[in-house]
Enzyme design. Sequence first.
Site, PDB file in Angstrom:
ATOM      1  N   GLU A 168       9.341   0.403  -1.212  1.00 21.41           N
ATOM      2  CA  GLU A 168       8.074   0.849  -1.790  1.00 21.41           C
ATOM      3  C   GLU A 168       8.016   2.332  -2.142  1.00 21.41           C
ATOM      4  O   GLU A 168       7.196   3.093  -1.610  1.00 21.41           O
ATOM      5  CB  GLU A 168       6.916   0.490  -0.851  1.00 21.41           C
ATOM      6  CG  GLU A 168       6.731  -0.997  -0.716  1.00 21.41           C
ATOM      7  CD  GLU A 168       5.404  -1.392  -0.103  1.00 21.41           C
ATOM      8  OE1 GLU A 168       4.762  -0.553   0.537  1.00 21.41           O
ATOM      9  OE2 GLU A 168       5.007  -2.558  -0.269  1.00 21.41           O
ATOM     10  N   GLU A 380       7.883  -9.077   0.008  1.00 17.34           N
ATOM     11  CA  GLU A 380       6.684  -9.045   0.861  1.00 17.34           C
ATOM     12  C   GLU A 380       5.545  -9.695   0.090  1.00 17.34           C
ATOM     13  O   GLU A 380       5.470  -9.577  -1.138  1.00 17.34           O
ATOM     14  CB  GLU A 380       6.260  -7.617   1.229  1.00 17.34           C
ATOM     15  CG  GLU A 380       7.143  -6.940   2.241  1.00 17.34           C
ATOM     16  CD  GLU A 380       6.658  -5.550   2.634  1.00 17.34           C
ATOM     17  OE1 GLU A 380       5.430  -5.335   2.695  1.00 17.34           O
ATOM     18  OE2 GLU A 380       7.511  -4.679   2.854  1.00 17.34           O
TER      19      GLU A 380
HETATM   20  C1  BG6 Z   1       3.855  -2.810   2.647  1.00 17.04           C
HETATM   21  C2  BG6 Z   1       4.865  -2.214   3.575  1.00 17.04           C
HETATM   22  O1  BG6 Z   1       3.249  -1.753   2.011  1.00 17.04           O
HETATM   23  O2  BG6 Z   1       2.747  -3.448   3.168  1.00 17.04           O
HETATM   24  C3  BG6 Z   1       4.808  -2.724   4.990  1.00 17.04           C
HETATM   25  O3  BG6 Z   1       6.159  -2.315   3.067  1.00 17.04           O
HETATM   26  C4  BG6 Z   1       3.364  -2.913   5.416  1.00 17.04           C
HETATM   27  O4  BG6 Z   1       5.511  -1.815   5.785  1.00 17.04           O
HETATM   28  C5  BG6 Z   1       2.721  -3.930   4.492  1.00 17.04           C
HETATM   29  O5  BG6 Z   1       3.223  -3.284   6.750  1.00 17.04           O
HETATM   30  C6  BG6 Z   1       1.271  -4.265   4.811  1.00 17.04           C
HETATM   31  O6  BG6 Z   1       0.485  -3.108   4.838  1.00 17.04           O
HETATM   32  P1  BG6 Z   1      -0.342  -2.725   6.144  1.00 17.04           P
HETATM   33  O7  BG6 Z   1      -0.846  -1.359   5.922  1.00 17.04           O
HETATM   34  O8  BG6 Z   1      -1.401  -3.731   6.253  1.00 17.04           O
HETATM   35  O9  BG6 Z   1       0.626  -2.796   7.274  1.00 17.04           O
END
Ligand code: BG6
Length: 481
Positions: A168, A380
Amino acid sequence: MEKINSFPKGFKWGAATSAYQCEGAALEDGKTDNQQDVINREIHNDFGYADASVATDHYHHYKEDVALMAEMGFTSYRFSVNWSRVLPKGIGEPNPKGVEFYHHLIDELKAHNIEPIVTMWHYDLPMALVNKYGGWGDRQIVDDFEYYARFLLNEYKDKVKYWLTINEQSIVVNYIDRKNKISKEDAYDPKYRWQCNHHMNLAHAKVCKAVHEIVPGGLVGAALDTSPFYPETSSPSDVMAAKNANNFKNYFYMDAYFKGIYTESVMNYLKRQGLEFEILEGDMDILKQGAECFDFLGINYYQSQCVHKAPHGASRRYKQNNKIGKGGSITYEIQPDLFQGCKNNLIGETDFSMPIDPDGLQYMLEEINDRYHKPVMICENGFGGYDVLEKDGSIHDPYRIEYIREHIKAMKRAIENGVQLISYNPWSAFDLLSTSNGIAKRYGFIYVDRTDDDVKECKRYKKDSFYWYRNVIKTNGKNLE
Ligand code: BG6
C-alpha cells in the site's frame, strides 16, 4: 443472472495478514524494534489500543494457525516478513532464529499445499535504519531495501514463487506519519511524502529485477490500496474531480509499477503546487526496467470513495480514518484545485465508516485490466467489525459473510469480462491488530481471544464465516450460500 458458475481451475483461495499486526514476540529470539513496534506503543498510550508486543501471538501459534487455514481449504496465504526479525540491524548480520521462523512457517504451509505469497515490506522498517537516517525520505533506503530483499530472495527462493515488494504505497503517502516513525519537521514538510514515494518506486523497481534474476520461475508484484473515486453528482466539475482523484490516488502508482512512468497530469499538478520531488539522472530508467519485470498487481480493496470539486481556497489535508468506531467519523481528503472527498449517501458503511461497495471492486478490476492487461491478485478485502464470542465458543458474523459473498460475486463478473484474476486473499486469516482501531475491530475468519487491555491466552475460535468460507473454497466459488 451470473454467467460464471465457478472460478477458473487453479484459482487460489486464501487470506492475508501482516507481520507486526499478528506475530507479537516483538523483542524475542533476537528481533529488534521496528517502527511499527514503536508507533503502536505510542498509539497504545494515546488511545489504549493493543500494541504489537504480543499482537495475536502468531509467532507462537503459527502451527495451529496454518492447521486452521488448511482446514478451511486454503491454497494460498499472504503474509509479510518482519524485516527486523531477520536482519536486526536492517542490513548485515542475519538473525538465525528469525530466518528459521519463516522457514518453518513456509514449510508448514507447503506441507498443507498452501502457496506462500510473501510481502517484503508491510510498514515495518527496522528502527536501526530509522535511527540512522530517518527511513524512506533518505535515498540510502533504496540500497538497503534491495539488500534486504536480495537476502530474502536468496534465502527462500526454492520455496517461494510469489513475491510482493511494498504494501500500500499510496497509503504510506497518505498517512505518512502513521506508517513511518518520522520527525515532526518531515511530517509537516509537504514535499517529504512525495520524495518517499519516489524512493519506494526505485526500491520496488530494483527488487522486481532481482526477483527475476534470483528466483527460478519467480513472479513479482506489489500490493496497492485501490478505490474507485466516483463523482458526487453529474456536474462536470464533480466528474472532473473524480477523474483527478483517480489519477492522483490510483493511476499515479499503477503507472509507475506497470509502465515505469509518472502520470503527466499528476506530475504537472505536483509542480504547480510546489511539491515536485528530486529525480536523479537514470532514475526513470530504473523504473522502466522494474516495470518490464512487473508480473502482476496485488490489489487491496475495501471501499469506493466519493469526491466533488474542492472549494476555492481550500487548504490541503489528507484523509483520516474513524479512530473510535461506532459514533466516530472520518476526515475527508482535500487536494486544492483537484478534488475534495465526501460521503456517498447511496451506499451503506461499516461501524468504522468504511463504505461497502462490491460493485466498486468489479469497476476497479476491469479498469486495471483495460488499462494494463496484466494478472491481478486480491491481496486484501474484508469487513472490519465488532465480533462477539458467545459462551459456547461460537461467533456469529453474518455481516462478514455477506460482505465477502458480494465481493466474490463482483470478482466473478470481472472474470467474465476478461480480468485475469489469480487469487483471492481477504483480510484477514485470523484476527489481528487493526492499523487504526486496535483489536476491537476484527477482520478474521478465526477469532483470537484477547482484548485491548488483556492479552489472555490468545485462544483461537472458529467464526461462522470460517465454515462458510470453507464451503466456498471447496466448491471453487460455486456455492456462496
Ligand atoms: C490495509 C492494510 O490498509 O487495511 C492493513 O494493508 C490493514 O495493514 C487493513 O490492517 C485494514 O485497515 P485497518 O485500519 O482497519 O486495520
